[in-house]
Write a protein that holds these residues in place. Structure first.
Motif, PDB file in Angstrom:
ATOM      1  N   ALA A  94       0.821  -1.206   0.000  1.00 51.08           N
ATOM      2  CA  ALA A  94       0.000   0.000   0.000  1.00 51.08           C
ATOM      3  C   ALA A  94       0.860   1.262   0.000  1.00 51.08           C
ATOM      4  O   ALA A  94       0.482   2.278  -0.587  1.00 51.08           O
ATOM      5  CB  ALA A  94      -0.928   0.004   1.220  1.00 51.08           C
ATOM      6  N   LEU A  95       2.006   1.201   0.633  1.00 54.73           N
ATOM      7  CA  LEU A  95       2.894   2.372   0.709  1.00 54.73           C
ATOM      8  C   LEU A  95       3.653   2.615  -0.589  1.00 54.73           C
ATOM      9  O   LEU A  95       4.132   3.717  -0.828  1.00 54.73           O
ATOM     10  CB  LEU A  95       3.901   2.192   1.846  1.00 54.73           C
ATOM     11  CG  LEU A  95       3.318   2.183   3.256  1.00 54.73           C
ATOM     12  CD1 LEU A  95       4.385   1.758   4.259  1.00 54.73           C
ATOM     13  CD2 LEU A  95       2.754   3.545   3.614  1.00 54.73           C
ATOM     14  N   THR A  96       3.776   1.594  -1.416  1.00 55.50           N
ATOM     15  CA  THR A  96       4.596   1.707  -2.617  1.00 55.50           C
ATOM     16  C   THR A  96       3.789   1.593  -3.905  1.00 55.50           C
ATOM     17  O   THR A  96       4.298   1.187  -4.941  1.00 55.50           O
ATOM     18  CB  THR A  96       5.695   0.635  -2.623  1.00 55.50           C
ATOM     19  OG1 THR A  96       5.091  -0.658  -2.548  1.00 55.50           O
ATOM     20  CG2 THR A  96       6.645   0.833  -1.461  1.00 55.50           C
ATOM     21  N   TRP A  97       2.539   1.972  -3.838  1.00 54.33           N
ATOM     22  CA  TRP A  97       1.702   1.942  -5.035  1.00 54.33           C
ATOM     23  C   TRP A  97       1.037   3.281  -5.193  1.00 54.33           C
ATOM     24  O   TRP A  97       0.562   3.832  -4.201  1.00 54.33           O
ATOM     25  CB  TRP A  97       0.638   0.854  -4.926  1.00 54.33           C
ATOM     26  CG  TRP A  97      -0.120   0.697  -6.201  1.00 54.33           C
ATOM     27  CD1 TRP A  97       0.227  -0.093  -7.250  1.00 54.33           C
ATOM     28  CD2 TRP A  97      -1.326   1.354  -6.573  1.00 54.33           C
ATOM     29  NE1 TRP A  97      -0.692   0.028  -8.249  1.00 54.33           N
ATOM     30  CE2 TRP A  97      -1.672   0.921  -7.867  1.00 54.33           C
ATOM     31  CE3 TRP A  97      -2.157   2.284  -5.959  1.00 54.33           C
ATOM     32  CZ2 TRP A  97      -2.780   1.372  -8.546  1.00 54.33           C
ATOM     33  CZ3 TRP A  97      -3.272   2.732  -6.631  1.00 54.33           C
ATOM     34  CH2 TRP A  97      -3.575   2.273  -7.916  1.00 54.33           C
ATOM     35  N   PRO A  98       0.957   3.845  -6.340  1.00 52.54           N
ATOM     36  CA  PRO A  98       1.556   3.405  -7.598  1.00 52.54           C
ATOM     37  C   PRO A  98       2.990   3.893  -7.711  1.00 52.54           C
ATOM     38  O   PRO A  98       3.481   4.613  -6.850  1.00 52.54           O
ATOM     39  CB  PRO A  98       0.661   4.068  -8.647  1.00 52.54           C
ATOM     40  CG  PRO A  98       0.252   5.366  -8.007  1.00 52.54           C
ATOM     41  CD  PRO A  98       0.124   5.042  -6.523  1.00 52.54           C
ATOM     42  N   GLY A  99       3.622   3.543  -8.787  1.00 53.68           N
ATOM     43  CA  GLY A  99       4.966   4.010  -9.064  1.00 53.68           C
ATOM     44  C   GLY A  99       6.012   2.942  -8.883  1.00 53.68           C
ATOM     45  O   GLY A  99       5.722   1.794  -8.566  1.00 53.68           O
ATOM     46  N   VAL A 100       7.247   3.339  -9.088  1.00 58.77           N
ATOM     47  CA  VAL A 100       8.395   2.451  -8.915  1.00 58.77           C
ATOM     48  C   VAL A 100       9.151   2.930  -7.682  1.00 58.77           C
ATOM     49  O   VAL A 100       9.512   4.106  -7.588  1.00 58.77           O
ATOM     50  CB  VAL A 100       9.322   2.464 -10.152  1.00 58.77           C
ATOM     51  CG1 VAL A 100      10.548   1.597  -9.931  1.00 58.77           C
ATOM     52  CG2 VAL A 100       8.560   2.020 -11.395  1.00 58.77           C
ATOM     53  N   TRP A 101       9.374   2.028  -6.757  1.00 62.99           N
ATOM     54  CA  TRP A 101      10.049   2.334  -5.499  1.00 62.99           C
ATOM     55  C   TRP A 101      11.274   1.444  -5.369  1.00 62.99           C
ATOM     56  O   TRP A 101      11.249   0.279  -5.756  1.00 62.99           O
ATOM     57  CB  TRP A 101       9.095   2.082  -4.334  1.00 62.99           C
ATOM     58  CG  TRP A 101       7.896   2.971  -4.361  1.00 62.99           C
ATOM     59  CD1 TRP A 101       6.822   2.885  -5.199  1.00 62.99           C
ATOM     60  CD2 TRP A 101       7.643   4.084  -3.518  1.00 62.99           C
ATOM     61  NE1 TRP A 101       5.925   3.884  -4.916  1.00 62.99           N
ATOM     62  CE2 TRP A 101       6.398   4.637  -3.886  1.00 62.99           C
ATOM     63  CE3 TRP A 101       8.351   4.679  -2.474  1.00 62.99           C
ATOM     64  CZ2 TRP A 101       5.865   5.741  -3.256  1.00 62.99           C
ATOM     65  CZ3 TRP A 101       7.805   5.786  -1.845  1.00 62.99           C
ATOM     66  CH2 TRP A 101       6.574   6.301  -2.239  1.00 62.99           C
ATOM     67  N   VAL A 102      12.347   1.991  -4.793  1.00 62.70           N
ATOM     68  CA  VAL A 102      13.600   1.255  -4.636  1.00 62.70           C
ATOM     69  C   VAL A 102      13.933   1.134  -3.151  1.00 62.70           C
ATOM     70  O   VAL A 102      13.772   2.086  -2.386  1.00 62.70           O
ATOM     71  CB  VAL A 102      14.747   1.975  -5.386  1.00 62.70           C
ATOM     72  CG1 VAL A 102      16.087   1.319  -5.112  1.00 62.70           C
ATOM     73  CG2 VAL A 102      14.471   1.986  -6.875  1.00 62.70           C
ATOM     74  N   VAL A 103      14.419  -0.035  -2.771  1.00 60.06           N
ATOM     75  CA  VAL A 103      14.826  -0.284  -1.385  1.00 60.06           C
ATOM     76  C   VAL A 103      16.129   0.469  -1.123  1.00 60.06           C
ATOM     77  O   VAL A 103      17.094   0.333  -1.877  1.00 60.06           O
ATOM     78  CB  VAL A 103      15.017  -1.791  -1.126  1.00 60.06           C
ATOM     79  CG1 VAL A 103      15.495  -2.044   0.304  1.00 60.06           C
ATOM     80  CG2 VAL A 103      13.729  -2.556  -1.415  1.00 60.06           C
ATOM     81  N   THR A 104      16.146   1.283  -0.054  1.00 55.06           N
ATOM     82  CA  THR A 104      17.332   2.071   0.287  1.00 55.06           C
ATOM     83  C   THR A 104      18.062   1.550   1.528  1.00 55.06           C
ATOM     84  O   THR A 104      19.220   1.881   1.746  1.00 55.06           O
ATOM     85  CB  THR A 104      16.958   3.546   0.513  1.00 55.06           C
ATOM     86  OG1 THR A 104      15.977   3.618   1.554  1.00 55.06           O
ATOM     87  CG2 THR A 104      16.399   4.161  -0.760  1.00 55.06           C
ATOM     88  N   ALA A 105      17.375   0.763   2.350  1.00 58.32           N
ATOM     89  CA  ALA A 105      17.988   0.194   3.556  1.00 58.32           C
ATOM     90  C   ALA A 105      17.157  -1.001   4.005  1.00 58.32           C
ATOM     91  O   ALA A 105      15.977  -1.107   3.662  1.00 58.32           O
ATOM     92  CB  ALA A 105      18.047   1.237   4.674  1.00 58.32           C
ATOM     93  N   GLN A 106      17.783  -1.874   4.776  1.00 54.76           N
ATOM     94  CA  GLN A 106      17.066  -3.033   5.296  1.00 54.76           C
ATOM     95  C   GLN A 106      17.606  -3.424   6.657  1.00 54.76           C
ATOM     96  O   GLN A 106      18.761  -3.167   6.978  1.00 54.76           O
ATOM     97  CB  GLN A 106      17.157  -4.216   4.341  1.00 54.76           C
ATOM     98  CG  GLN A 106      18.529  -4.868   4.293  1.00 54.76           C
ATOM     99  CD  GLN A 106      18.561  -6.085   3.394  1.00 54.76           C
ATOM    100  OE1 GLN A 106      18.243  -5.995   2.223  1.00 54.76           O
ATOM    101  NE2 GLN A 106      18.948  -7.227   3.953  1.00 54.76           N
ATOM    102  N   THR A 107      16.745  -4.052   7.455  1.00 57.06           N
ATOM    103  CA  THR A 107      17.106  -4.594   8.759  1.00 57.06           C
ATOM    104  C   THR A 107      16.372  -5.923   8.920  1.00 57.06           C
ATOM    105  O   THR A 107      15.172  -5.946   8.718  1.00 57.06           O
ATOM    106  CB  THR A 107      16.678  -3.659   9.905  1.00 57.06           C
ATOM    107  OG1 THR A 107      17.257  -2.374   9.677  1.00 57.06           O
ATOM    108  CG2 THR A 107      17.114  -4.184  11.250  1.00 57.06           C
ATOM    109  N   PRO A 108      17.049  -6.996   9.221  1.00 57.83           N
ATOM    110  CA  PRO A 108      18.475  -7.143   9.499  1.00 57.83           C
ATOM    111  C   PRO A 108      19.314  -7.099   8.222  1.00 57.83           C
ATOM    112  O   PRO A 108      18.801  -7.154   7.114  1.00 57.83           O
ATOM    113  CB  PRO A 108      18.567  -8.510  10.176  1.00 57.83           C
ATOM    114  CG  PRO A 108      17.385  -9.265   9.708  1.00 57.83           C
ATOM    115  CD  PRO A 108      16.313  -8.252   9.445  1.00 57.83           C
ATOM    116  N   ALA A 109      20.631  -7.021   8.433  1.00 58.60           N
ATOM    117  CA  ALA A 109      21.584  -6.916   7.332  1.00 58.60           C
ATOM    118  C   ALA A 109      21.638  -8.206   6.514  1.00 58.60           C
ATOM    119  O   ALA A 109      21.326  -9.284   7.030  1.00 58.60           O
ATOM    120  CB  ALA A 109      22.973  -6.619   7.896  1.00 58.60           C
ATOM    121  N   PRO A 110      22.036  -8.089   5.248  1.00 61.54           N
ATOM    122  CA  PRO A 110      22.196  -9.285   4.422  1.00 61.54           C
ATOM    123  C   PRO A 110      23.172 -10.273   5.065  1.00 61.54           C
ATOM    124  O   PRO A 110      24.161  -9.874   5.673  1.00 61.54           O
ATOM    125  CB  PRO A 110      22.781  -8.747   3.112  1.00 61.54           C
ATOM    126  CG  PRO A 110      22.442  -7.302   3.090  1.00 61.54           C
ATOM    127  CD  PRO A 110      22.381  -6.862   4.513  1.00 61.54           C
TER     128      PRO A 110
END
Length: 96
Positions: free
Chosen positions: A48-64
């Motif tokens: 719901a937060l990323t519609w419409p449009g194209v959104w890119v992940v800028t950070a994540q938790t936990p780390a890869p």
């Protein structure tokens, strides 16, 4: 039937989703056995937060590379790509 130990059956390795579109990150996360989530657990879901449009992940938790329980939440931060990432803009009429 063989039994897998609790750590191998219930834990997965967190993938790297930073730099991916949210759509691609969702696929990568699902294949790895984790679920994408927004930072606010009481807020709207990522979709719901990323519609419409194209959104890119800028950070994540936990780390890869982190080990976590299967289907645990991979919390992401994201931002909208201007113009949907295509670089194309709506045609404008010529100046007089």
């Amino acid at each position: 039937m063989s039994w897998m130990g609790p750590s191998t059956a219930r834990e997965v390795t967190v993938p790297d989703t930073v730099g991916l579109t949210v759509t691609d990150a969702r696929t990568v996360a699902s294949e790895a056995g984790v679920a994408l989530a927004a930072a606010d657990p009481d807020g709207p879901p990522v979709g719901a937060l990323t519609w419409p449009g194209v959104w890119v992940v800028t950070a994540q938790t936990p780390a890869p590379g982190t080990r976590m329980r299967r289907w645990g939440s991979l919390v992401i931060e994201f931002e909208k790509v201007p113009d949907g990432g295509t670089g194309e803009r709506e045609p404008r009429p010529p100046s007089p």
